[in-house]
Design an enzyme around this catalytic site. Structure first.
Site, mmCIF file in Angstrom:
data_model
loop_
_atom_site.group_PDB
_atom_site.id
_atom_site.type_symbol
_atom_site.label_atom_id
_atom_site.label_comp_id
_atom_site.label_asym_id
_atom_site.label_seq_id
_atom_site.Cartn_x
_atom_site.Cartn_y
_atom_site.Cartn_z
ATOM 1 N N GLY A 121 0.844 -1.184 0.000
ATOM 2 C CA GLY A 121 0.000 0.000 0.000
ATOM 3 C C GLY A 121 0.872 1.224 0.000
ATOM 4 O O GLY A 121 2.077 1.138 0.275
ATOM 5 N N MET A 122 0.284 2.348 -0.344
ATOM 6 C CA MET A 122 1.020 3.603 -0.303
ATOM 7 C C MET A 122 0.051 4.694 0.129
ATOM 8 O O MET A 122 -1.045 4.806 -0.410
ATOM 9 C CB MET A 122 1.624 3.917 -1.681
ATOM 10 C CG MET A 122 2.367 5.245 -1.752
ATOM 11 S SD MET A 122 3.844 5.238 -0.693
ATOM 12 C CE MET A 122 3.954 6.978 -0.287
ATOM 13 N N GLU A 123 0.505 5.485 1.088
ATOM 14 C CA GLU A 123 -0.371 6.444 1.758
ATOM 15 C C GLU A 123 -0.595 7.733 0.973
ATOM 16 O O GLU A 123 -0.506 8.834 1.535
ATOM 17 C CB GLU A 123 0.200 6.740 3.145
ATOM 18 C CG GLU A 123 1.581 7.423 3.181
ATOM 19 C CD GLU A 123 2.775 6.468 3.181
ATOM 20 O OE1 GLU A 123 2.666 5.358 2.645
ATOM 21 O OE2 GLU A 123 3.822 6.856 3.710
ATOM 22 N N HIS A 173 -3.299 0.437 8.122
ATOM 23 C CA HIS A 173 -1.943 0.974 8.063
ATOM 24 C C HIS A 173 -1.884 2.248 7.212
ATOM 25 O O HIS A 173 -1.434 3.302 7.687
ATOM 26 C CB HIS A 173 -0.990 -0.089 7.511
ATOM 27 C CG HIS A 173 0.424 0.376 7.410
ATOM 28 N ND1 HIS A 173 1.350 0.169 8.395
ATOM 29 C CD2 HIS A 173 1.076 1.095 6.445
ATOM 30 C CE1 HIS A 173 2.500 0.704 8.052
ATOM 31 N NE2 HIS A 173 2.361 1.281 6.860
ATOM 32 N N GLU A 174 -2.366 2.159 5.974
ATOM 33 C CA GLU A 174 -2.265 3.332 5.087
ATOM 34 C C GLU A 174 -3.114 4.486 5.634
ATOM 35 O O GLU A 174 -2.725 5.650 5.558
ATOM 36 C CB GLU A 174 -2.664 2.978 3.657
ATOM 37 C CG GLU A 174 -1.854 1.842 3.023
ATOM 38 C CD GLU A 174 -0.339 1.956 3.184
ATOM 39 O OE1 GLU A 174 0.167 3.090 3.318
ATOM 40 O OE2 GLU A 174 0.338 0.913 3.199
ATOM 41 N N HIS A 214 -1.381 6.450 8.278
ATOM 42 C CA HIS A 214 -0.421 7.417 7.730
ATOM 43 C C HIS A 214 -1.047 8.815 7.551
ATOM 44 O O HIS A 214 -0.320 9.795 7.420
ATOM 45 C CB HIS A 214 0.102 6.943 6.375
ATOM 46 C CG HIS A 214 1.300 6.043 6.444
ATOM 47 N ND1 HIS A 214 2.468 6.413 7.062
ATOM 48 C CD2 HIS A 214 1.523 4.800 5.932
ATOM 49 C CE1 HIS A 214 3.361 5.426 6.927
ATOM 50 N NE2 HIS A 214 2.804 4.433 6.259
ATOM 51 N N GLU A 268 7.041 5.123 9.841
ATOM 52 C CA GLU A 268 6.508 3.759 9.772
ATOM 53 C C GLU A 268 6.289 3.112 11.145
ATOM 54 O O GLU A 268 5.330 2.374 11.330
ATOM 55 C CB GLU A 268 7.404 2.876 8.897
ATOM 56 C CG GLU A 268 7.448 3.315 7.423
ATOM 57 C CD GLU A 268 6.092 3.270 6.715
ATOM 58 O OE1 GLU A 268 5.146 2.642 7.227
ATOM 59 O OE2 GLU A 268 5.992 3.888 5.626
ATOM 60 N N ASP A 290 16.302 3.221 -0.658
ATOM 61 C CA ASP A 290 15.690 1.966 -1.098
ATOM 62 C C ASP A 290 16.475 0.760 -0.586
ATOM 63 O O ASP A 290 15.907 -0.304 -0.339
ATOM 64 C CB ASP A 290 15.613 1.883 -2.633
ATOM 65 C CG ASP A 290 14.405 2.639 -3.193
ATOM 66 O OD1 ASP A 290 13.471 2.934 -2.418
ATOM 67 O OD2 ASP A 290 14.407 2.935 -4.409
ATOM 68 N N TYR A 306 9.771 -0.316 10.832
ATOM 69 C CA TYR A 306 8.376 -0.610 11.157
ATOM 70 C C TYR A 306 8.271 -1.247 12.541
ATOM 71 O O TYR A 306 7.529 -0.793 13.406
ATOM 72 C CB TYR A 306 7.773 -1.586 10.136
ATOM 73 C CG TYR A 306 7.572 -1.029 8.745
ATOM 74 C CD1 TYR A 306 8.649 -0.809 7.900
ATOM 75 C CD2 TYR A 306 6.301 -0.750 8.266
ATOM 76 C CE1 TYR A 306 8.469 -0.320 6.615
ATOM 77 C CE2 TYR A 306 6.102 -0.261 6.973
ATOM 78 C CZ TYR A 306 7.193 -0.047 6.155
ATOM 79 O OH TYR A 306 7.011 0.437 4.899
HETATM 80 N N1 BES Z 1 4.907 4.002 2.733
HETATM 81 C C1 BES Z 1 4.943 2.601 2.708
HETATM 82 C C2 BES Z 1 5.431 2.042 1.402
HETATM 83 C C3 BES Z 1 6.801 2.520 0.982
HETATM 84 C C4 BES Z 1 7.828 2.642 1.886
HETATM 85 C C5 BES Z 1 7.033 2.826 -0.336
HETATM 86 C C6 BES Z 1 9.077 3.098 1.478
HETATM 87 C C7 BES Z 1 8.272 3.260 -0.738
HETATM 88 C C8 BES Z 1 9.304 3.396 0.166
HETATM 89 C C9 BES Z 1 3.584 1.997 3.024
HETATM 90 O O1 BES Z 1 2.857 2.719 3.969
HETATM 91 C C10 BES Z 1 3.808 0.660 3.646
HETATM 92 O O2 BES Z 1 4.407 0.609 4.671
HETATM 93 N N2 BES Z 1 3.308 -0.400 3.028
HETATM 94 C C11 BES Z 1 3.387 -1.733 3.576
HETATM 95 C C12 BES Z 1 2.057 -2.090 4.170
HETATM 96 C C13 BES Z 1 2.107 -2.955 5.397
HETATM 97 C C14 BES Z 1 3.074 -2.523 6.442
HETATM 98 C C15 BES Z 1 0.714 -3.097 5.978
HETATM 99 C C16 BES Z 1 3.771 -2.663 2.452
HETATM 100 O O3 BES Z 1 4.001 -2.191 1.323
HETATM 101 O O4 BES Z 1 3.875 -3.855 2.659
HETATM 102 ZN ZN ZN Z 2 3.653 2.534 5.927
#
Ligand code: BES
Ligand code: ZN
Length: 634
Positions: free
Chosen positions: A287-289, A313-314, A317, A336, A396, A404
């Protein structure tokens, strides 16, 4: 206890300067950003015009913006052409765009006319054959952490926030990180970039506004055959029409109660609308917020409403990350860790405290795995809560479960330590909303709020929490929901040790073992078995085959279950599962599943891994593709 290091490393001024930008953002405030983007489907590029209203905080002779693989056509300051040059590329940060002018006063209007290129890491272009409905091509952007600079020249740091007006011109429906502009707000006409003179007459202009200041990494667009269905009083779900009904069913029950739960824990939702866009399969994250329009991976939709923690989660955010933001990616845990913490508070409020505890236990398991993997691969530094991204380290590469889950555990420790923690939550989020902070300010805010509990705060080992690699102390979680999983896992461990045949074992277990289990419970069960089977010297093949016959994991609809099943099956060298894993990898784009999947396949059949990757390469997002290539040493 000890905060010597914290005090030594504390920057003279917080927030600390972001090491992941080449821009000179420190000299400016961005009052407003207007952005128009013309989607050129034929040439797979976006032609854009970005306009910044800047306040210069001190005298400077230049503006330096981040850019990455972008063609800059023209720059104007206060409507007059300005000199600019694009510097040499510095990996992974991109190329500084330096703009010089005698015209840089207190307040300036800076305009950049640009186009993205085919090397853009922020965009994915899908041909219509690669979409679900196969009706229209699809385009989406994903900027976190430092890919925003590949979409348009900007101060690409989470330390800078701005309100936005956005116009997306496209032949297909277009969404952006804001709310649809009403006619009164659209009177402000956004000028067209000069490279779009030959624009498609079929293109329509989709206007959005974001009135809450947001950082560059939260800006996003998506365009394609996208339609909407209502899933609550302030919420719609968007997706390709062929999946809309299924998506509506998956989310309509939980979305509004979750928003209300979050509002009880923090404070009112400030963004007005809360929508979700379910992405095509190549979306690389769960997901992405994106503000007002969270992006959700299609694997979240499993037909059983079992993955809605991703929504929690999202959604969370919307406070942690989007209102209150980490000032650099070194302090990513503030985004996170806080979000996982709120996600679990939301789940706890809706389903009971034991449910929250259960999710914390799974999180702990994930943390153990992440710490062990990072340590083995020589990246121990990335297991610190506060990481070091100086000297052009790639955020990255630093990305893992650690911010997290170590972040969650840090906050959970504070929750248990301090009296009145629940009242601190809204205090913290009010104090820092619309701005960005670092870990030093977080510590200071605790001392500022809990003046009566200074002794307790002094007892926290800040140095270790912030800078020591590895696992934190393990808390006592309530295991009531996990116990059933452990108990069944124990039986299967004994089964493997017994040396009995597949047929014999099938008779000893029953489908009803998993009756009323959530998929998360299945996940804990399979993970426990995986870990224990790894330690056994006897072969586990018979037991694993029997397990699948009894529980049919291989034909589950839930990616959380399927991915774990393949892990177990490959570990047990179940050859019959190699091809199915390859096929499955051709249908998912989420890195969490794709990367471990290829690593597993590579271990047992490198040729199959390489062939599978080759035939699915175009499906994967550029970031995912790059990561898999690294993982497979291609
Ligand atoms: N913001 C993140 C995704 C992200 C982090 C994209 C860093 C690019 C760089 C998003 O909120 C996230 O944490 N997604 C998780 C969801 C899960 C923790 C419920 C995922 O992608 O698995
Ligand atoms: Zn997140």
């Amino acid at each position: 206890m000890s905060s010597t290091l914290v005090e030594q490393r504390r920057p003279t001024q917080s927030p600390q300067v972001d090491p992941s930008t080449l821009s000179n953002y420190q000299h400016f405030d961005v009052k407003h950003t207007s952005l128009s983007m013309y989607v050129d489907w034929e040439n797979k590029k976006v032609n854009g015009l970005v306009n910044y209203q800047l306040n210069c905080k001190d005298t400077t002779t230049k503006v330096v913006l981040d850019s990455s693989f972008i063609d800059v056509h023209n720059v104007k300051i206060n409507n007059e052409e300005a000199r600019f040059f694009v510097g040499d590329r510095v990996e992974p940060l991109g190329s500084a765009l330096t703009i010089t002018s005698e015209n840089i006063h207190e307040v300036i209007d800076l305009q950049v006319d640009f186009s993205t290129t085919d090397q853009c890491t922020a965009l994915q272009w899908l041909d219509k054959e690669q979409t679900d409905g196969k009706v229209a091509p699809y385009l989406f952007s994903q900027s976190q952490a430092i890919h925003g600079r590949a979409l348009f020249p900007c101060f690409d740091t989470p330390a800078i926030k701005s309100t936005y007006s956005m116009t997306i011109s496209s032949k297909h429906n277009a969404l952006a990180s804001g709310v649809k502009a009403t006619t009164t707000t659209t009177s402000e006409k956004t000028p067209a970039p000069h490279h779009s003179a030959e624009k498609d007459s079929a293109a329509e202009h989709y206007r959005y506004v974001q009135n809450v200041p947001i950082p560059s990494y939260l800006f996003a667009i998506a365009s394609g055959d996208i339609s909407a269905a209502s899933i609550g009083p302030r919420s719609s779900v968007f997706s390709e029409p062929c999946k809309l009904q299924a998506n509506k069913w998956e989310f309509e029950q939980d979305t509004e109660p979750m928003i209300q739960a979050a509002e009880k824990i923090v404070f009112d939702y400030e963004w007005k609308e809360y929508n979700s866009l379910v992405m095509p399969i190549s979306f690389p994250y769960g997901g992405m917020e994106v503000p007002n329009c969270n992006l959700l991976n299609n694997t979240v939709v499993s037909g059983d409403r079992m993955n809605v923690n991703v929504v929690a989660h999202e959604l969370a955010h919307s406070w942690s990350g989007n209102l209150v933001t980490n000032a650099s990616w070194e302090h990513f845990w503030l985004n996170e860790g806080w979000t996982v913490y709120l996600e679990r508070r939301i789940l706890g409020l809706l389903n009971g405290e034991s449910y929250r505890q259960f999710h914390a236990i799974i999180g702990w398991q994930d943390l153990e795995t992440a710490v062990s993997n990072l340590t083995k691969s020589g990246n121990e530094g990335y297991t610190q809560l506060v990481v070091d991204l100086q000297n052009n380290q790639d955020p990255d590469d630093a990305f893992s479960t650690v911010p997290y889950e170590k972040g969650f555990n840090f906050l959970y420790m504070l929750e248990n330590l301090l009296e009145g923690w629940d009242q601190f939550i809204p205090y913290y989020f009010k104090k820092f909303r619309y701005i960005s902070l670092d870990s030093y300010q977080f510590k200071d805010t605790l001392y500022e709020y809990f003046t009566q509990q200074k002794d307790k705060l002094d007892s926290v080992d800040w140095d270790t929490w912030y800078y020591t690699p590895g696992l934190p102390p393990k808390p006592q979680f309530d295991t009531s929901l996990a116990d059933a999983c452990y108990k069944l896992a124990d039986k299967w461990i004994e089964a493997a040790k017994s040396g009995k045949s597949e047929n014999e074992l099938v008779n000893e277990f029953s489908k009803t073992d998993l009756e009323n289990w959530t998929t998360t419970q299945m996940g804990v069960f399979i993970d426990t078995v995986i870990n224990e089977y790894e330690k056994l010297s006897t072969t586990t093949t018979e037991a694993v085959k029997a397990m699948n016959r009894v529980y049919s994991f291989a034909s589950s609809n839930n990616a959380e279950v399927i991915s774990r099943w393949y892990h177990l099956a490959i570990d047990a060298k179940l050859e019959s599962q190699y091809k199915p894993l390859g096929n499955w990898l051709g249908g998912v784009g989420r890195m969490k599943f794709v990367r471990p999947g290829y690593k597993l396949l590579n271990k047992v059949d490198r040729q199959l891994a390489l062939d599978t990757f080759k035939s699915n390469e175009t499906l994967y997002h550029p970031i995912c593709k790059a990561m898999v290539m690294k993982d497979l040493d291609i």
